[in-house]
Write a protein that holds these residues in place. Structure first.
Motif, PDB file in Angstrom:
ATOM      1  N   PRO A 198      -5.133   0.143   2.360  1.00 27.46           N
ATOM      2  CA  PRO A 198      -6.210  -0.290   3.258  1.00 27.46           C
ATOM      3  C   PRO A 198      -6.275  -1.807   3.476  1.00 27.46           C
ATOM      4  N   PRO A 199      -6.128  -2.663   2.439  1.00 31.86           N
ATOM      5  CA  PRO A 199      -6.121  -4.103   2.734  1.00 31.86           C
ATOM      6  C   PRO A 199      -4.961  -4.532   3.631  1.00 31.86           C
ATOM      7  N   GLU A 200      -3.800  -3.890   3.494  1.00 27.46           N
ATOM      8  CA  GLU A 200      -2.675  -4.207   4.376  1.00 27.46           C
ATOM      9  C   GLU A 200      -2.980  -3.794   5.808  1.00 27.46           C
ATOM     10  N   ILE A 201      -3.672  -2.680   5.974  1.00 27.37           N
ATOM     11  CA  ILE A 201      -4.061  -2.229   7.312  1.00 27.37           C
ATOM     12  C   ILE A 201      -5.033  -3.225   7.932  1.00 27.37           C
ATOM     13  N   VAL A 202      -5.987  -3.693   7.135  1.00 24.46           N
ATOM     14  CA  VAL A 202      -6.952  -4.684   7.639  1.00 24.46           C
ATOM     15  C   VAL A 202      -6.224  -5.936   8.099  1.00 24.46           C
ATOM     16  N   LYS A 203      -5.310  -6.441   7.289  1.00 26.00           N
ATOM     17  CA  LYS A 203      -4.568  -7.651   7.682  1.00 26.00           C
ATOM     18  C   LYS A 203      -3.721  -7.401   8.925  1.00 26.00           C
ATOM     19  N   ARG A 204      -3.166  -6.220   9.057  1.00 27.02           N
ATOM     20  CA  ARG A 204      -2.342  -5.867  10.220  1.00 27.02           C
ATOM     21  C   ARG A 204      -3.181  -5.810  11.488  1.00 27.02           C
ATOM     22  N   PHE A 205      -4.344  -5.177  11.431  1.00 28.32           N
ATOM     23  CA  PHE A 205      -5.165  -4.988  12.623  1.00 28.32           C
ATOM     24  C   PHE A 205      -6.038  -6.191  12.949  1.00 28.32           C
ATOM     25  N   LEU A 206      -6.319  -7.008  11.971  1.00 32.42           N
ATOM     26  CA  LEU A 206      -7.125  -8.211  12.212  1.00 32.42           C
ATOM     27  C   LEU A 206      -6.245  -9.443  12.014  1.00 32.42           C
ATOM     28  N   TRP A 207      -5.041  -9.394  12.574  1.00 35.43           N
ATOM     29  CA  TRP A 207      -4.063 -10.458  12.419  1.00 35.43           C
ATOM     30  C   TRP A 207      -4.571 -11.803  12.907  1.00 35.43           C
ATOM     31  N   PHE A 208      -5.493 -11.812  13.839  1.00 36.18           N
ATOM     32  CA  PHE A 208      -5.973 -13.044  14.448  1.00 36.18           C
ATOM     33  C   PHE A 208      -6.992 -13.765  13.569  1.00 36.18           C
ATOM     34  N   MET A 209      -7.309 -13.187  12.412  1.00 37.75           N
ATOM     35  CA  MET A 209      -8.203 -13.813  11.444  1.00 37.75           C
ATOM     36  C   MET A 209      -7.388 -14.141  10.192  1.00 37.75           C
ATOM     37  N   SER A 210      -7.647 -15.262   9.609  1.00 36.74           N
ATOM     38  CA  SER A 210      -6.958 -15.629   8.366  1.00 36.74           C
ATOM     39  C   SER A 210      -7.731 -15.028   7.202  1.00 36.74           C
ATOM     40  N   LEU A 211      -7.267 -13.886   6.720  1.00 39.00           N
ATOM     41  CA  LEU A 211      -7.947 -13.203   5.623  1.00 39.00           C
ATOM     42  C   LEU A 211      -7.122 -13.294   4.354  1.00 39.00           C
ATOM     43  N   SER A 212      -7.771 -13.642   3.254  1.00 43.54           N
ATOM     44  CA  SER A 212      -7.099 -13.602   1.961  1.00 43.54           C
ATOM     45  C   SER A 212      -7.001 -12.140   1.530  1.00 43.54           C
ATOM     46  N   ASP A 213      -6.256 -11.882   0.470  1.00 43.77           N
ATOM     47  CA  ASP A 213      -6.147 -10.525  -0.047  1.00 43.77           C
ATOM     48  C   ASP A 213      -7.513  -9.984  -0.467  1.00 43.77           C
ATOM     49  N   ASP A 214      -8.314 -10.817  -1.125  1.00 45.33           N
ATOM     50  CA  ASP A 214      -9.651 -10.387  -1.556  1.00 45.33           C
ATOM     51  C   ASP A 214     -10.553 -10.085  -0.363  1.00 45.33           C
ATOM     52  N   GLU A 215     -10.477 -10.925   0.675  1.00 44.96           N
ATOM     53  CA  GLU A 215     -11.287 -10.681   1.872  1.00 44.96           C
ATOM     54  C   GLU A 215     -10.853  -9.395   2.567  1.00 44.96           C
ATOM     55  N   ALA A 216      -9.548  -9.179   2.663  1.00 45.76           N
ATOM     56  CA  ALA A 216      -9.032  -7.952   3.300  1.00 45.76           C
ATOM     57  C   ALA A 216      -9.467  -6.727   2.505  1.00 45.76           C
ATOM     58  N   ARG A 217      -9.460  -6.823   1.190  1.00 42.56           N
ATOM     59  CA  ARG A 217      -9.900  -5.709   0.345  1.00 42.56           C
ATOM     60  C   ARG A 217     -11.390  -5.428   0.581  1.00 42.56           C
ATOM     61  N   ALA A 218     -12.202  -6.472   0.671  1.00 45.04           N
ATOM     62  CA  ALA A 218     -13.635  -6.307   0.913  1.00 45.04           C
ATOM     63  C   ALA A 218     -13.896  -5.681   2.286  1.00 45.04           C
ATOM     64  N   VAL A 219     -13.169  -6.120   3.295  1.00 47.42           N
ATOM     65  CA  VAL A 219     -13.318  -5.540   4.638  1.00 47.42           C
ATOM     66  C   VAL A 219     -12.899  -4.075   4.616  1.00 47.42           C
ATOM     67  N   ALA A 220     -11.801  -3.766   3.950  1.00 42.75           N
ATOM     68  CA  ALA A 220     -11.328  -2.378   3.877  1.00 42.75           C
ATOM     69  C   ALA A 220     -12.369  -1.484   3.215  1.00 42.75           C
ATOM     70  N   LEU A 221     -12.990  -1.963   2.149  1.00 41.38           N
ATOM     71  CA  LEU A 221     -14.035  -1.172   1.488  1.00 41.38           C
ATOM     72  C   LEU A 221     -15.219  -0.951   2.408  1.00 41.38           C
ATOM     73  N   ARG A 222     -15.540  -1.955   3.174  1.00 40.36           N
ATOM     74  CA  ARG A 222     -16.678  -1.866   4.112  1.00 40.36           C
ATOM     75  C   ARG A 222     -16.392  -0.879   5.259  1.00 40.36           C
ATOM     76  N   LEU A 223     -15.146  -0.821   5.682  1.00 38.85           N
ATOM     77  CA  LEU A 223     -14.788   0.021   6.839  1.00 38.85           C
ATOM     78  C   LEU A 223     -14.426   1.449   6.487  1.00 38.85           C
ATOM     79  N   ARG A 224     -14.307   1.772   5.222  1.00 38.46           N
ATOM     80  CA  ARG A 224     -13.906   3.150   4.842  1.00 38.46           C
ATOM     81  C   ARG A 224     -14.861   4.171   5.332  1.00 38.46           C
TER      82      ARG A 224
END
Length: 129
Positions: free
Chosen positions: A103-129
Protein backbone atom coordinates in the motif's frame (compact mmCIF):
# COMPACT_ATOMS: atom_id res chain seq x y z
CA UNK A 1 -32.76 21.05 -29.76
CA UNK A 2 -34.74 17.94 -30.70
CA UNK A 3 -32.23 16.54 -33.23
CA UNK A 4 -29.22 16.52 -30.90
CA UNK A 5 -27.60 13.13 -30.51
CA UNK A 6 -25.69 12.12 -27.38
CA UNK A 7 -21.95 12.54 -27.62
CA UNK A 8 -20.22 9.19 -28.13
CA UNK A 9 -17.63 8.21 -25.52
CA UNK A 10 -14.04 9.19 -26.16
CA UNK A 11 -11.56 6.61 -27.36
CA UNK A 12 -9.94 6.78 -23.93
CA UNK A 13 -13.22 5.83 -22.28
CA UNK A 14 -13.77 3.01 -24.78
CA UNK A 15 -10.29 1.65 -24.07
CA UNK A 16 -11.07 0.90 -20.43
CA UNK A 17 -14.73 -0.11 -20.76
CA UNK A 18 -13.75 -3.54 -22.04
CA UNK A 19 -12.56 -4.44 -18.53
CA UNK A 20 -15.90 -4.01 -16.79
CA UNK A 21 -18.64 -2.03 -18.57
CA UNK A 22 -20.49 -1.29 -15.32
CA UNK A 23 -17.48 0.07 -13.49
CA UNK A 24 -16.82 3.79 -13.46
CA UNK A 25 -13.77 4.56 -15.56
CA UNK A 26 -10.91 6.75 -14.49
CA UNK A 27 -11.05 9.12 -17.39
CA UNK A 28 -10.31 12.65 -16.32
CA UNK A 29 -12.28 15.52 -17.85
CA UNK A 30 -11.40 16.02 -21.51
CA UNK A 31 -10.80 19.73 -20.88
CA UNK A 32 -7.65 18.76 -18.97
CA UNK A 33 -6.65 15.61 -20.83
CA UNK A 34 -7.36 15.99 -24.54
CA UNK A 35 -4.68 14.59 -26.95
CA UNK A 36 -2.15 17.18 -25.89
CA UNK A 37 -3.98 20.05 -24.35
CA UNK A 38 -2.60 23.54 -23.84
CA UNK A 39 -2.26 22.56 -20.18
CA UNK A 40 0.14 19.80 -21.23
CA UNK A 41 -1.80 16.72 -20.06
CA UNK A 42 -1.73 13.69 -22.35
CA UNK A 43 -5.02 11.97 -23.05
CA UNK A 44 -5.84 8.33 -23.50
CA UNK A 45 -3.28 7.42 -20.84
CA UNK A 46 -6.00 6.00 -18.62
CA UNK A 47 -6.40 2.84 -16.61
CA UNK A 48 -8.82 0.95 -14.47
CA UNK A 49 -8.55 -1.75 -11.84
CA UNK A 50 -7.84 -4.39 -11.03
CA UNK A 51 -4.55 -4.35 -12.97
CA UNK A 52 -3.98 -0.55 -13.22
CA UNK A 53 -2.12 -0.76 -16.53
CA UNK A 54 -2.20 2.18 -18.97
CA UNK A 55 -4.64 1.51 -21.81
CA UNK A 56 -2.42 3.33 -24.28
CA UNK A 57 1.19 2.34 -23.53
CA UNK A 58 0.86 -0.74 -21.28
CA UNK A 59 2.98 0.57 -18.40
CA UNK A 60 1.93 0.59 -14.76
CA UNK A 61 -0.47 3.47 -14.30
CA UNK A 62 0.11 6.35 -13.79
CA UNK A 63 2.43 5.74 -16.71
CA UNK A 64 5.69 7.58 -17.47
CA UNK A 65 3.94 9.78 -20.06
CA UNK A 66 1.37 10.93 -17.53
CA UNK A 67 4.03 11.42 -14.85
CA UNK A 68 6.10 13.55 -17.25
CA UNK A 69 3.32 16.12 -17.61
CA UNK A 70 4.15 19.30 -15.71
CA UNK A 71 2.50 19.75 -12.31
CA UNK A 72 2.55 23.22 -10.82
CA UNK A 73 1.05 24.09 -7.44
CA UNK A 74 -2.40 24.91 -8.84
CA UNK A 75 -2.56 21.71 -10.89
CA UNK A 76 -1.49 19.61 -7.88
CA UNK A 77 -4.36 21.08 -5.89
CA UNK A 78 -6.82 19.86 -8.51
CA UNK A 79 -5.16 16.45 -8.80
CA UNK A 80 -5.13 15.54 -5.09
CA UNK A 81 -8.87 14.77 -4.65
CA UNK A 82 -9.16 12.75 -7.86
CA UNK A 83 -5.93 10.82 -7.39
CA UNK A 84 -6.75 10.14 -3.72
CA UNK A 85 -9.95 8.45 -4.92
CA UNK A 86 -8.01 6.47 -7.51
CA UNK A 87 -5.34 5.55 -4.96
CA UNK A 88 -7.98 4.15 -2.62
CA UNK A 89 -9.33 1.93 -5.41
CA UNK A 90 -5.83 0.87 -6.45
CA UNK A 91 -4.93 -0.13 -2.89
CA UNK A 92 -8.03 -2.32 -2.77
CA UNK A 93 -7.28 -3.84 -6.18
CA UNK A 94 -3.51 -4.36 -5.89
CA UNK A 95 -2.72 -5.18 -2.26
CA UNK A 96 -2.20 -8.79 -1.40
CA UNK A 97 -1.13 -9.86 -4.90
CA UNK A 98 1.82 -12.24 -4.98
CA UNK A 99 4.22 -9.82 -6.69
CA UNK A 100 2.11 -6.73 -6.14
CA UNK A 101 3.15 -3.46 -4.55
CA UNK A 102 2.58 -2.68 -0.89
CA UNK A 103 0.00 0.00 0.00
CA UNK A 104 2.72 2.64 0.68
CA UNK A 105 4.27 1.86 -2.72
CA UNK A 106 0.86 2.31 -4.33
CA UNK A 107 0.44 5.67 -2.59
CA UNK A 108 3.84 6.86 -3.84
CA UNK A 109 3.02 5.60 -7.35
CA UNK A 110 -0.38 7.31 -7.57
CA UNK A 111 0.61 10.50 -5.76
CA UNK A 112 3.91 10.89 -7.62
CA UNK A 113 3.46 14.67 -7.80
CA UNK A 114 3.83 14.94 -4.01
CA UNK A 115 7.11 14.37 -2.21
CA UNK A 116 6.12 11.74 0.33
CA UNK A 117 8.50 10.01 2.71
CA UNK A 118 8.00 6.31 3.43
CA UNK A 119 6.34 7.15 6.76
CA UNK A 120 4.00 9.67 5.11
CA UNK A 121 3.08 7.18 2.37
CA UNK A 122 2.37 4.54 5.02
CA UNK A 123 0.13 6.98 6.93
CA UNK A 124 -1.77 7.92 3.76
CA UNK A 125 -2.19 4.24 2.85
CA UNK A 126 -3.66 3.50 6.29
CA UNK A 127 -6.03 6.43 5.92
CA UNK A 128 -7.21 5.34 2.46
CA UNK A 129 -7.78 1.64 3.21
Amino acid sequence: MPDEKPTPPTSAAKAVHHLDPDRRTNVAPESRWSPRTPSGWPSAHVADGPAWICARCGHDWPCPTLRAAPTDVARRATLIPEFARLTRRAIRDLRGRADGPTPPEIVKRFLWFMSLSDDEARAVALRLR
